[in-house]
Design a protein around this motif. Structure first.
Motif, PDB file in Angstrom:
ATOM      1  N   THR A   7      33.557  64.949  37.664  1.00  0.00           N
ATOM      2  CA  THR A   7      34.573  64.000  37.230  1.00  0.00           C
ATOM      3  C   THR A   7      35.888  64.368  37.902  1.00  0.00           C
ATOM      4  OG1 THR A   7      35.256  65.389  35.388  1.00  0.00           O
ATOM      5  CG2 THR A   7      33.461  63.799  34.959  1.00  0.00           C
ATOM      6  N   PHE A   8      36.910  63.530  37.720  1.00  0.00           N
ATOM      7  CA  PHE A   8      38.232  63.886  38.227  1.00  0.00           C
ATOM      8  C   PHE A   8      38.680  65.207  37.610  1.00  0.00           C
ATOM      9  CE2 PHE A   8      38.950  59.256  39.256  1.00  0.00           C
ATOM     10  CZ  PHE A   8      39.024  59.448  40.625  1.00  0.00           C
ATOM     11  N   THR A   9      38.373  65.408  36.343  1.00  0.00           N
ATOM     12  CA  THR A   9      38.757  66.653  35.675  1.00  0.00           C
ATOM     13  C   THR A   9      38.138  67.857  36.388  1.00  0.00           C
ATOM     14  OG1 THR A   9      39.009  65.555  33.544  1.00  0.00           O
ATOM     15  CG2 THR A   9      38.665  67.939  33.498  1.00  0.00           C
ATOM     16  N   THR A  10      36.837  67.821  36.635  1.00  0.00           N
ATOM     17  CA  THR A  10      36.196  68.965  37.284  1.00  0.00           C
ATOM     18  C   THR A  10      36.638  69.104  38.736  1.00  0.00           C
ATOM     19  OG1 THR A  10      34.182  67.685  37.798  1.00  0.00           O
ATOM     20  CG2 THR A  10      34.197  68.974  35.751  1.00  0.00           C
ATOM     21  N   LEU A  11      36.909  68.002  39.407  1.00  0.00           N
ATOM     22  CA  LEU A  11      37.406  68.073  40.791  1.00  0.00           C
ATOM     23  C   LEU A  11      38.774  68.740  40.832  1.00  0.00           C
ATOM     24  CD1 LEU A  11      37.225  67.457  43.813  1.00  0.00           C
ATOM     25  CD2 LEU A  11      38.171  65.188  43.310  1.00  0.00           C
ATOM     26  N   PHE A  12      39.677  68.320  39.967  1.00  0.00           N
ATOM     27  CA  PHE A  12      41.015  68.908  39.950  1.00  0.00           C
ATOM     28  C   PHE A  12      40.955  70.377  39.526  1.00  0.00           C
ATOM     29  CE2 PHE A  12      42.338  64.775  40.905  1.00  0.00           C
ATOM     30  CZ  PHE A  12      43.699  64.759  41.184  1.00  0.00           C
ATOM     31  N   ILE A  28      48.104  61.197  41.264  1.00  0.00           N
ATOM     32  CA  ILE A  28      47.684  60.021  42.022  1.00  0.00           C
ATOM     33  C   ILE A  28      48.863  59.079  42.244  1.00  0.00           C
ATOM     34  CG2 ILE A  28      46.237  57.938  41.945  1.00  0.00           C
ATOM     35  CD1 ILE A  28      44.087  59.729  40.554  1.00  0.00           C
ATOM     36  N   SER A  29      49.646  58.820  41.210  1.00  0.00           N
ATOM     37  CA  SER A  29      50.776  57.896  41.369  1.00  0.00           C
ATOM     38  C   SER A  29      51.852  58.473  42.284  1.00  0.00           C
ATOM     39  CB  SER A  29      51.359  57.498  40.018  1.00  0.00           C
ATOM     40  OG  SER A  29      51.941  58.593  39.383  1.00  0.00           O
ATOM     41  N   ARG A  30      52.059  59.790  42.246  1.00  0.00           N
ATOM     42  CA  ARG A  30      53.071  60.431  43.090  1.00  0.00           C
ATOM     43  C   ARG A  30      52.693  60.388  44.566  1.00  0.00           C
ATOM     44  NH1 ARG A  30      53.056  66.259  43.219  1.00  0.00           N
ATOM     45  NH2 ARG A  30      52.345  66.064  41.081  1.00  0.00           N
ATOM     46  N   HIS A  31      51.405  60.453  44.873  1.00  0.00           N
ATOM     47  CA  HIS A  31      50.965  60.548  46.267  1.00  0.00           C
ATOM     48  C   HIS A  31      50.334  59.262  46.801  1.00  0.00           C
ATOM     49  CE1 HIS A  31      51.987  64.750  46.465  1.00  0.00           C
ATOM     50  NE2 HIS A  31      51.298  64.971  45.347  1.00  0.00           N
ATOM     51  N   SER A  32      50.380  58.206  46.038  1.00  0.00           N
ATOM     52  CA  SER A  32      49.793  56.928  46.464  1.00  0.00           C
ATOM     53  C   SER A  32      50.892  55.961  46.869  1.00  0.00           C
ATOM     54  CB  SER A  32      48.985  56.308  45.321  1.00  0.00           C
ATOM     55  OG  SER A  32      47.875  57.102  45.035  1.00  0.00           O
ATOM     56  N   TRP A  64      29.834  66.899  45.350  1.00  0.00           N
ATOM     57  CA  TRP A  64      31.238  66.544  45.139  1.00  0.00           C
ATOM     58  C   TRP A  64      31.625  65.268  45.882  1.00  0.00           C
ATOM     59  CZ3 TRP A  64      34.042  68.745  41.498  1.00  0.00           C
ATOM     60  CH2 TRP A  64      33.702  70.022  41.061  1.00  0.00           C
ATOM     61  N   ALA A  65      30.838  64.832  46.850  1.00  0.00           N
ATOM     62  CA  ALA A  65      31.229  63.734  47.733  1.00  0.00           C
ATOM     63  C   ALA A  65      31.561  62.448  46.973  1.00  0.00           C
ATOM     64  CB  ALA A  65      30.143  63.477  48.774  1.00  0.00           C
ATOM     65  N   ASP A  69      35.159  60.669  47.107  1.00  0.00           N
ATOM     66  CA  ASP A  69      35.293  59.283  47.563  1.00  0.00           C
ATOM     67  C   ASP A  69      36.048  58.436  46.536  1.00  0.00           C
ATOM     68  OD1 ASP A  69      34.027  59.643  50.009  1.00  0.00           O
ATOM     69  OD2 ASP A  69      32.065  58.988  49.273  1.00  0.00           O
ATOM     70  N   GLU A  70      35.771  58.661  45.258  1.00  0.00           N
ATOM     71  CA  GLU A  70      36.477  57.910  44.211  1.00  0.00           C
ATOM     72  C   GLU A  70      37.966  58.248  44.214  1.00  0.00           C
ATOM     73  OE1 GLU A  70      34.789  57.859  40.249  1.00  0.00           O
ATOM     74  OE2 GLU A  70      32.777  58.076  41.090  1.00  0.00           O
ATOM     75  N   LEU A  71      38.293  59.530  44.408  1.00  0.00           N
ATOM     76  CA  LEU A  71      39.709  59.914  44.496  1.00  0.00           C
ATOM     77  C   LEU A  71      40.350  59.268  45.706  1.00  0.00           C
ATOM     78  CD1 LEU A  71      42.162  61.550  43.571  1.00  0.00           C
ATOM     79  CD2 LEU A  71      41.262  63.479  44.918  1.00  0.00           C
ATOM     80  N   ASP A  72      39.648  59.263  46.826  1.00  0.00           N
ATOM     81  CA  ASP A  72      40.160  58.623  48.037  1.00  0.00           C
ATOM     82  C   ASP A  72      40.486  57.157  47.768  1.00  0.00           C
ATOM     83  OD1 ASP A  72      40.862  58.430  50.784  1.00  0.00           O
ATOM     84  OD2 ASP A  72      38.845  57.737  51.278  1.00  0.00           O
ATOM     85  N   ALA A  73      39.570  56.459  47.125  1.00  0.00           N
ATOM     86  CA  ALA A  73      39.789  55.038  46.819  1.00  0.00           C
ATOM     87  C   ALA A  73      40.992  54.851  45.903  1.00  0.00           C
ATOM     88  CB  ALA A  73      38.535  54.444  46.172  1.00  0.00           C
ATOM     89  N   ARG A  74      41.128  55.697  44.883  1.00  0.00           N
ATOM     90  CA  ARG A  74      42.273  55.597  43.982  1.00  0.00           C
ATOM     91  C   ARG A  74      43.588  55.875  44.701  1.00  0.00           C
ATOM     92  NH1 ARG A  74      41.743  57.245  38.470  1.00  0.00           N
ATOM     93  NH2 ARG A  74      43.949  56.706  38.367  1.00  0.00           N
TER      94      ARG A  74
END
Length: 77
Positions: A7-12, A28-32, A64-65, A69-74
């Motif tokens: 999940t995003f939690t485990t990725l972070f 995400i909002s700061r870097h998007s 993890w891919a 990929d989901e983080l990339d899209a966000r």
């Protein structure tokens, strides 16, 4: 073998970053939006080890891919 869904939690957490929902949304909002010409792992806000983890996760098509990929899209919105 770890077969749990990441999940995003485990990725972070894996990236050594704050992993609560508010911290993830703030990051995400700061870097998007991330410009389309910059690969997620090449973004300037990652440390060298974070960028390497993301790149290897994608190149190796690791478990993890999908979440990378989901983080990339966000990050593109």
């Amino acid at each position: 073998m770890d077969t749990s869904k990441h999940t995003f939690t485990t990725l972070f957490e894996q990236l050594g970053m704050a992993s609560d929902d508010a911290a993830i949304e703030e990051f995400i909002s700061r870097h998007s939006p991330l410009p389309t010409e910059i690969a997620l792992q090449d973004a300037p806000f990652w440390s060298e080890s974070q960028a390497q983890f993301l790149e290897e996760g994608l190149e190796d098509d690791s478990d993890w891919a999908e979440i990378i990929d989901e983080l990339d899209a966000r990050m593109r919105h």
